[in-house]
Enzyme design. Structure first.
Site, mmCIF file in Angstrom:
data_model
loop_
_atom_site.group_PDB
_atom_site.id
_atom_site.type_symbol
_atom_site.label_atom_id
_atom_site.label_comp_id
_atom_site.label_asym_id
_atom_site.label_seq_id
_atom_site.Cartn_x
_atom_site.Cartn_y
_atom_site.Cartn_z
ATOM 1 N N HIS A 307 0.857 -1.193 0.000
ATOM 2 C CA HIS A 307 0.000 0.000 0.000
ATOM 3 C C HIS A 307 0.886 1.234 0.000
ATOM 4 C CE1 HIS A 307 -3.189 2.787 1.138
ATOM 5 N NE2 HIS A 307 -4.016 1.855 0.768
ATOM 6 N N ASP A 364 -7.987 -5.154 -0.363
ATOM 7 C CA ASP A 364 -8.444 -6.004 -1.481
ATOM 8 C C ASP A 364 -8.113 -7.475 -1.305
ATOM 9 O OD1 ASP A 364 -7.495 -3.204 -3.324
ATOM 10 O OD2 ASP A 364 -9.554 -3.930 -3.165
HETATM 11 C C1 SDX Z 1 -6.059 0.157 -3.051
HETATM 12 O O1 SDX Z 1 -4.263 4.634 -2.005
HETATM 13 C C2 SDX Z 1 -5.275 4.012 -1.410
HETATM 14 O O2 SDX Z 1 -5.761 4.389 -0.361
HETATM 15 C C3 SDX Z 1 -5.773 2.809 -2.212
HETATM 16 C C4 SDX Z 1 -6.833 1.966 -1.487
HETATM 17 C C5 SDX Z 1 -8.119 2.747 -1.234
HETATM 18 O O3 SDX Z 1 -8.836 2.411 -0.293
HETATM 19 O O4 SDX Z 1 -8.420 3.664 -2.065
HETATM 20 O O5 SDX Z 1 -6.316 1.494 -0.235
HETATM 21 C C6 SDX Z 1 -7.232 0.768 -2.339
HETATM 22 O O6 SDX Z 1 -5.777 0.532 -4.175
HETATM 23 C C7 SDX Z 1 -5.211 -0.858 -2.324
HETATM 24 C C8 SDX Z 1 -3.985 -1.320 -3.164
HETATM 25 C C9 SDX Z 1 -4.479 -2.379 -4.157
HETATM 26 N N1 SDX Z 1 -3.393 -2.759 -5.078
HETATM 27 C C10 SDX Z 1 -2.738 -3.928 -5.016
HETATM 28 O O7 SDX Z 1 -2.950 -4.775 -4.141
HETATM 29 C C11 SDX Z 1 -1.748 -4.187 -6.150
HETATM 30 C C12 SDX Z 1 -0.441 -4.765 -5.572
HETATM 31 N N2 SDX Z 1 0.222 -3.721 -4.776
HETATM 32 C C13 SDX Z 1 1.111 -2.881 -5.461
HETATM 33 O O8 SDX Z 1 1.199 -2.843 -6.821
HETATM 34 C C14 SDX Z 1 1.663 -1.717 -4.663
HETATM 35 O O9 SDX Z 1 1.905 -2.159 -3.393
HETATM 36 C C15 SDX Z 1 0.807 -0.452 -4.608
HETATM 37 C C16 SDX Z 1 0.443 -0.003 -5.978
HETATM 38 C C17 SDX Z 1 -0.433 -0.702 -3.821
HETATM 39 C C18 SDX Z 1 1.623 0.617 -3.908
HETATM 40 O O10 SDX Z 1 2.687 0.886 -4.733
HETATM 41 P P1 SDX Z 1 3.797 2.010 -4.360
HETATM 42 O O11 SDX Z 1 3.423 2.724 -3.106
HETATM 43 O O12 SDX Z 1 4.041 2.829 -5.579
HETATM 44 O O13 SDX Z 1 5.031 1.140 -3.983
HETATM 45 P P2 SDX Z 1 6.038 0.538 -5.024
HETATM 46 O O14 SDX Z 1 5.290 -0.037 -6.196
HETATM 47 O O15 SDX Z 1 7.064 1.562 -5.300
HETATM 48 O O16 SDX Z 1 6.661 -0.699 -4.209
HETATM 49 C C19 SDX Z 1 7.693 -0.486 -3.265
HETATM 50 C C20 SDX Z 1 8.503 -1.786 -3.327
HETATM 51 C C21 SDX Z 1 8.980 -2.137 -4.720
HETATM 52 O O17 SDX Z 1 10.156 -2.932 -4.589
HETATM 53 P P3 SDX Z 1 11.617 -2.250 -4.760
HETATM 54 O O18 SDX Z 1 11.590 -1.460 -6.077
HETATM 55 O O19 SDX Z 1 11.757 -1.356 -3.554
HETATM 56 O O20 SDX Z 1 12.580 -3.392 -4.808
HETATM 57 O O21 SDX Z 1 7.656 -2.896 -2.918
HETATM 58 C C22 SDX Z 1 7.515 -3.792 -4.025
HETATM 59 C C23 SDX Z 1 7.895 -3.028 -5.269
HETATM 60 O O22 SDX Z 1 8.370 -3.914 -6.280
HETATM 61 N N3 SDX Z 1 6.104 -4.196 -4.037
HETATM 62 C C24 SDX Z 1 5.662 -5.426 -4.250
HETATM 63 C C25 SDX Z 1 4.271 -5.350 -4.103
HETATM 64 N N4 SDX Z 1 3.917 -4.097 -3.835
HETATM 65 C C26 SDX Z 1 5.055 -3.378 -3.802
HETATM 66 N N5 SDX Z 1 6.302 -6.584 -4.528
HETATM 67 C C27 SDX Z 1 5.526 -7.682 -4.679
HETATM 68 N N6 SDX Z 1 4.178 -7.714 -4.551
HETATM 69 C C28 SDX Z 1 3.526 -6.552 -4.262
HETATM 70 N N7 SDX Z 1 2.202 -6.566 -4.130
#
Ligand code: SDX
Length: 428
Positions: A307, A364
């Site tokens: 998140h 989710d």
């Molecule tokens: C919602 O914003 C809100 O409030 C949203 C929400 C709401 O109520 O409106 O809460 C609802 O959208 C919840 C999120 C749903 N999405 C997912 O579950 C999709 C999977 N999660 C991600 O894609 C990710 O965690 C995000 C999009 C939710 C957040 O992404 P960020 O904040 O941009 O973080 P990032 O992508 O930069 O990740 C940081 C690190 C990275 O690794 P490094 O580059 O540091 O090595 O964490 C890793 C990412 O690769 N990472 C994951 C991961 N999520 C982040 N690795 C594996 N699996 C994951 N799910």
């Protein structure tokens, strides 16, 4: 706490005001930065930028706190109802008994959509994704209510549009499902409350009686409360940005639905179930998929994990996980996907990669399992998220309008070609 931030640039020092919120969140006000320094700030994805000040929702990602108008989500999920939470978010305080009755009755009396809108559904292909259907039909509400297009509408007109939006979206959503399975749309019944009416329109058939299951009603009401608002997330920021141009509420909400659709945002609840089914069909090897999620060369992500704000448990996920167990037990449903989800959570929470990056289950991760147990098809999951988030979108749009916030228009740093002259095609 200093009320001024000092910025040193090219040997000069500039003073910028510091803003401190009611929960001690701190911000540097850069509204005059460019005028003072000719500099702007750059923050791809707005990870460190506040777009507004708001009184609606407070969340603390480190502490796993979520409150609507100051009320903890845990208390609202246990004691309130979705319609009462909608009133709280939109109008700022818990309603009195009569205020709640008037609000609920007004919504009940606006649940019908114009008969001409039925033709929209007939025009979609059978396999149309319901998010595409509800986004466009929501925007089309503005064509049936042209008075909603007036910029600077009066308070009464705004409240009527809000009532219509809340009331009609549940019908629009249920009819999108019915259309996708080739069943006739079911008209709402005024004897049902909001959640009962939605389930009735989703699952009743004209050929037989439909019995409302209170277990499902209670679980869905709680799920909708948990989704109702979440401060400046991607879709809410979209609603505020579109509304800031004085576009009408229907168009602003339609834009929010489109933003929510993405699998990184509200579309994640559909992606979680598809991921769990992929793991099940692959033999249930959870460790294999946890390793795939950690592999930079593998596009696979653990959907429902991580998140932007929560770097601790998403409090909603904790409540939904308990509700999931309770509902499946009450319904006598055994879903192997729930077992896989729990194994996945256990594996990830004990893996350095996820612990280091503070990746926890989000809202989710478990919600789709509950929707599936209710008989809601996977492609409708993000529509369910939109149904829950609707009052939050409306409240945020209303706050932005009432605060007369300026049209949102971010700046950029240009990195393209510098000036060059046109070359005739014969000379290229
Ligand atoms: C919602 O914003 C809100 O409030 C949203 C929400 C709401 O109520 O409106 O809460 C609802 O959208 C919840 C999120 C749903 N999405 C997912 O579950 C999709 C999977 N999660 C991600 O894609 C990710 O965690 C995000 C999009 C939710 C957040 O992404 P960020 O904040 O941009 O973080 P990032 O992508 O930069 O990740 C940081 C690190 C990275 O690794 P490094 O580059 O540091 O090595 O964490 C890793 C990412 O690769 N990472 C994951 C991961 N999520 C982040 N690795 C594996 N699996 C994951 N799910």
């Amino acid at each position: 706490m200093s009320e001024i931030a000092s910025l040193s640039l090219d040997g000069k020092t500039y003073e910028l005001p510091v803003v401190v919120g009611s929960e001690n969140e701190k911000a540097i006000d850069i509204q005059n930065l460019r005028a003072q320094t000719e500099f702007i700030t750059l923050d791809s994805g707005y990870k460190n930028s506040g777009a507004t000040s708001s009184k609606i929702t407070f969340l603390d990602g480190e502490a796993g706190i979520l409150r609507y108008r100051g009320y903890p989500i845990e208390q609202l999920a246990e004691k309130s109802s979705f319609i009462e939470v909608a009133y709280l978010l939109i109008f700022g305080n818990l309603p009195s008994k009569i205020e709640l009755e008037n609000f609920a009755n007004a919504i009940t009396r606006h649940t019908l959509i114009h008969e001409d809108m039925k033709r929209f559904y007939e025009a979609y292909p059978a396999k149309a994704h319901p998010m595409g259907v509800v986004a466009s039909i929501t925007c089309s509400l503005s064509t049936f209510y042209p008075d909603s297009l007036n910029a600077n509408p009066k308070k009464e007109a705004v409240e009527l549009t809000i009532t219509r939006m809340l009331a009609k979206f549940s019908t629009i959503a249920a009819w999108a499902y019915k259309n996708s399975v080739g069943h006739p749309g079911i008209y709402p019944r005024n004897s049902y409350n909001y959640v009962e009416n939605f389930l009735y329109m989703m699952f009743a058939m004209p050929t037989e009686d439909y019995e409302i299951d209170p277990v499902i009603v209670n679980a869905l009401d709680k799920l909708l409360i948990l989704h109702a608002d979440h401060e400046q997330n991607c879709s809410t920021s979209t609603v505020r940005m579109v509304g800031s141009s004085q576009a009408n509420l229907y168009a602003s909400i339609s834009a929010g639905i489109c933003a929510l659709w993405g699998p990184l945002h509200g579309g994640a609840n559909q992606a979680v179930i598809e991921m769990l089914e992929q793991i099940r069909d692959d033999g249930g090897n959870v460790a294999k998929f946890v390793n795939k999620a950690k592999d930079k060369n593998d596009p696979f992500r653990l959907m429902g994990f991580g998140h932007r704000v929560y770097k601790n448990f998403d409090p909603r996920a904790s409540i939904i996980k308990v509700a999931c167990d309770q509902m499946l037990n009450k319904l006598g449903v055994k879903d192997p996907l729930l077992d896989i989800a729990k194994q996945l959570e256990e594996a990830a929470l004990n893996d350095e990669y996820f612990v280091e990056r503070k990746l926890y289950p989000n809202v989710d991760f478990y919600s789709g399992i509950i929707y599936k147990a209710m008989g809601i098809p996977t492609e409708m999951f993000t529509v369910m998220f939109a149904l829950g988030r609707l009052p939050g979108w409306i409240a945020q749009w209303k706050e932005m309008i009432e605060n007369k916030e300026p049209i949102a228009r971010p700046r950029q740093v240009y990195t393209g070609a510098t000036k060059r002259n046109y070359i005739n095609i014969a000379d290229r």
